[in-house]
Write a protein that holds these residues in place. Structure first.
Motif, PDB file in Angstrom:
ATOM      1  N   ALA A  63      22.313  18.600  35.513  1.00 39.63           N
ATOM      2  CA  ALA A  63      23.103  19.211  36.582  1.00 39.63           C
ATOM      3  C   ALA A  63      22.475  18.942  37.942  1.00 39.63           C
ATOM      4  O   ALA A  63      23.160  18.614  38.926  1.00 39.63           O
ATOM      5  N   THR A  64      21.151  19.058  38.025  1.00 37.38           N
ATOM      6  CA  THR A  64      20.451  18.833  39.292  1.00 37.38           C
ATOM      7  C   THR A  64      20.481  17.365  39.683  1.00 37.38           C
ATOM      8  O   THR A  64      20.713  17.026  40.855  1.00 37.38           O
ATOM      9  N   LEU A  65      20.256  16.478  38.718  1.00 32.12           N
ATOM     10  CA  LEU A  65      20.284  15.047  39.033  1.00 32.12           C
ATOM     11  C   LEU A  65      21.688  14.607  39.445  1.00 32.12           C
ATOM     12  O   LEU A  65      21.844  13.833  40.410  1.00 32.12           O
ATOM     13  N   ASN A  66      22.719  15.099  38.780  1.00 28.54           N
ATOM     14  CA  ASN A  66      24.077  14.716  39.169  1.00 28.54           C
ATOM     15  C   ASN A  66      24.447  15.246  40.554  1.00 28.54           C
ATOM     16  O   ASN A  66      25.185  14.597  41.301  1.00 28.54           O
ATOM     17  N   LEU A  67      23.933  16.427  40.907  1.00 29.54           N
ATOM     18  CA  LEU A  67      24.117  16.926  42.267  1.00 29.54           C
ATOM     19  C   LEU A  67      23.504  15.954  43.266  1.00 29.54           C
ATOM     20  O   LEU A  67      24.123  15.592  44.279  1.00 29.54           O
ATOM     21  N   LYS A  68      22.290  15.525  42.996  1.00 30.57           N
ATOM     22  CA  LYS A  68      21.630  14.576  43.899  1.00 30.57           C
ATOM     23  C   LYS A  68      22.397  13.263  43.987  1.00 30.57           C
ATOM     24  O   LYS A  68      22.596  12.716  45.087  1.00 30.57           O
ATOM     25  N   LEU A  69      22.851  12.745  42.846  1.00 28.94           N
ATOM     26  CA  LEU A  69      23.535  11.458  42.846  1.00 28.94           C
ATOM     27  C   LEU A  69      24.851  11.525  43.614  1.00 28.94           C
ATOM     28  O   LEU A  69      25.201  10.589  44.355  1.00 28.94           O
ATOM     29  N   ARG A  70      25.574  12.606  43.467  1.00 32.19           N
ATOM     30  CA  ARG A  70      26.821  12.744  44.244  1.00 32.19           C
ATOM     31  C   ARG A  70      26.528  12.855  45.738  1.00 32.19           C
ATOM     32  O   ARG A  70      27.248  12.280  46.565  1.00 32.19           O
ATOM     33  N   LYS A  71      25.493  13.607  46.091  1.00 31.81           N
ATOM     34  CA  LYS A  71      25.108  13.712  47.509  1.00 31.81           C
ATOM     35  C   LYS A  71      24.723  12.341  48.057  1.00 31.81           C
ATOM     36  O   LYS A  71      25.120  11.960  49.164  1.00 31.81           O
ATOM     37  N   ASP A  72      23.947  11.582  47.254  1.00 28.97           N
ATOM     38  CA  ASP A  72      23.559  10.239  47.682  1.00 28.97           C
ATOM     39  C   ASP A  72      24.770   9.326  47.790  1.00 28.97           C
ATOM     40  O   ASP A  72      24.813   8.436  48.662  1.00 28.97           O
ATOM     41  N   ALA A  73      25.767   9.520  46.929  1.00 32.10           N
ATOM     42  CA  ALA A  73      26.984   8.703  46.998  1.00 32.10           C
ATOM     43  C   ALA A  73      27.697   8.893  48.337  1.00 32.10           C
ATOM     44  O   ALA A  73      28.226   7.933  48.913  1.00 32.10           O
ATOM     45  N   VAL A  74      27.710  10.127  48.820  1.00 32.57           N
ATOM     46  CA  VAL A  74      28.311  10.398  50.131  1.00 32.57           C
ATOM     47  C   VAL A  74      27.624   9.550  51.191  1.00 32.57           C
ATOM     48  O   VAL A  74      28.274   8.867  52.005  1.00 32.57           O
ATOM     49  N   GLU A  75      26.299   9.571  51.184  1.00 26.57           N
ATOM     50  CA  GLU A  75      25.549   8.832  52.198  1.00 26.57           C
ATOM     51  C   GLU A  75      25.741   7.327  52.063  1.00 26.57           C
ATOM     52  O   GLU A  75      25.925   6.625  53.069  1.00 26.57           O
TER      53      GLU A  75
END
Length: 397
Positions: free
Chosen positions: A128-140
């Motif tokens: 859950a935490t890693l997928n949160l990070k990956l989605r945030k990074d996708a935005v950037e």
């Protein structure tokens, strides 16, 4: 459904993936340790480290996700491919070829060298935490592309993102070893010590497989996948520029014959199935005659295997290992299955699978290509047809 088989390999104790989705890794590592048991007489409870390959898979899947984000950055977020990526940036599951890509790049290690952690055995919170990070990074990353940022600058930013993923994985699973000593007593109580091994050296010496010899065979009887052809799945993988996912689609008669040939040769078989269908976890039985819901309710619930795939009623959800088969008049009636749910289920962790259940709910086996008929060995050279990312043959076990 008695657990008695005419061919029954001695494979040692079962493993336990606990609250994680690493069945594909456990099954693959189990097939490797089965041969180590025979060749080096390691103890029956010996295991290869599932946490080690888990660590590298998380890092590689993150990089694979970033690269797919960049490839689709010119598409709107409403596009089906972008939506598919964002639904699950990464998860625990995988395919055989994805595991081989990890082994080719990083090797393997004994479990004693990199044991389990809380997060490897119960991975939900980490995911859950890693997928949160990956989605945030996708935005950037998408914003950088939209702003016309140079490719070099985007790649530099991506490398920093990956460094953060590495740190998260190291805190959660431990940092993978680069060199280690392999120390053990064999089943004759002889002492062995092998010093300063790298994971790749360990794999070469103690497993010794030519990974190119092992190929994925599927049974997908849908109209879009004619038999005796090769298939791959778009955006499915983990190691960028690593081993691609490739499937050879065959009929069930061939599917069975090559599995039996490998078992007769004394080698277990990795396979993928829809384990939740018509199964009893505690008794360890997989059988189409377990339940008769249609008779209970007085309704027709029958669907063909192709219809279940086409209409999302079934797909591969779990990987296990075939370690035996019961042949009557040279025809299989039931199969012995090594699961990775510990020894408290089934018969000390082993299941019995009826041949009818294999027919309906098994979708993939991995065999040494030498067991294929010559004409199918030639098909392996074929350029695969690319399937959509959401095709059921892209399901992760």
């Amino acid at each position: 459904m008695d657990p008695v088989f005419s061919i029954d390999l001695d494979t040692g104790d079962v493993a336990n993936q606990k609250q994680s989705g690493r069945c594909w890794m456990f099954a693959a590592l189990n097939t490797m340790r089965h041969q180590m048991k025979d060749n080096f007489r390691v103890a029956k409870d010996f295991e290869l480290s599932q946490s080690y390959t888990f660590f590298w898979d998380k890092l590689e899947k993150s990089n694979y996700f970033y690269e797919n984000v960049l490839k689709t950055a010119d598409l709107p977020t409403s596009d089906r491919k972008v939506a598919w990526l964002m639904t699950t940036p990464q998860q625990d599951g995988g395919q055989w070829d994805m595991f081989m890509a990890i082994v080719e790049k990083y090797g393997v290690v004994p479990k004693s060298v990199m044991p389990e952690s809380f997060s490897s055995s119960a991975s939900r919170e980490f995911n859950a935490t890693l997928n949160l990070k990956l989605r945030k990074d996708a935005v950037e990353l998408r914003e950088l592309v939209a702003a016309g940022t140079s490719e070099a600058d985007i790649q530099a930013r991506k490398e920093k993102m990956l460094a953060e993923v590495y740190r998260m994985a190291a805190y959660s699973f431990g940092e993978p070893p680069t060199k280690f000593d392999f120390e053990y007593r064999d089943t004759d109580n002889n002492y062995h010590l092998d010093r300063d091994l790298t994971p790749q050296e360990f794999f070469k010496k103690y497993v010794g497989w030519n990974l190119d010899d092992y190929v994925s065979i599927i049974n997908a009887p849908t109209a879009d996948k004619p038999y005796n052809h090769m298939y791959t799945v778009e955006m499915l993988g983990n190691v960028v520029n690593g081993r691609p996912v490739r499937h050879l689609n065959v009929d069930m008669d061939t599917f069975r014959k090559i599995s039996i040939a490998q078992l007769k040769a004394g080698e277990s078989v990795w396979f993928g199935s829809d384990v939740g269908q018509e199964s009893d976890r505690q008794k360890g039985i997989l059988d189409t005659n377990l339940y008769h819901k249609d008779e209970l309710f007085g309704v027709d619930l029958s669907m063909s295997k192709a219809e279940r795939l086409d209409y999302a009623q079934s797909l591969m959800t779990h990987a296990m290992v075939l370690t035996g088969v019961d042949l009557v008049d040279d025809k299989p009636t039931k199969w012995k299955v090594e699961n990775s749910w510990g020894d408290k289920v089934g018969n000390n962790g082993f299941f019995v699978m009826s041949d009818d259940w294999m027919e309906e709910f098994c979708y993939q086996v991995v065999v040494n290509k030498k067991y294929l008929p010559q004409e199918l060995q030639e098909v392996l050279k074929e350029e695969p047809k690319v399937l959509a990312p959401w095709d059921p043959m892209g399901a992760l076990a």
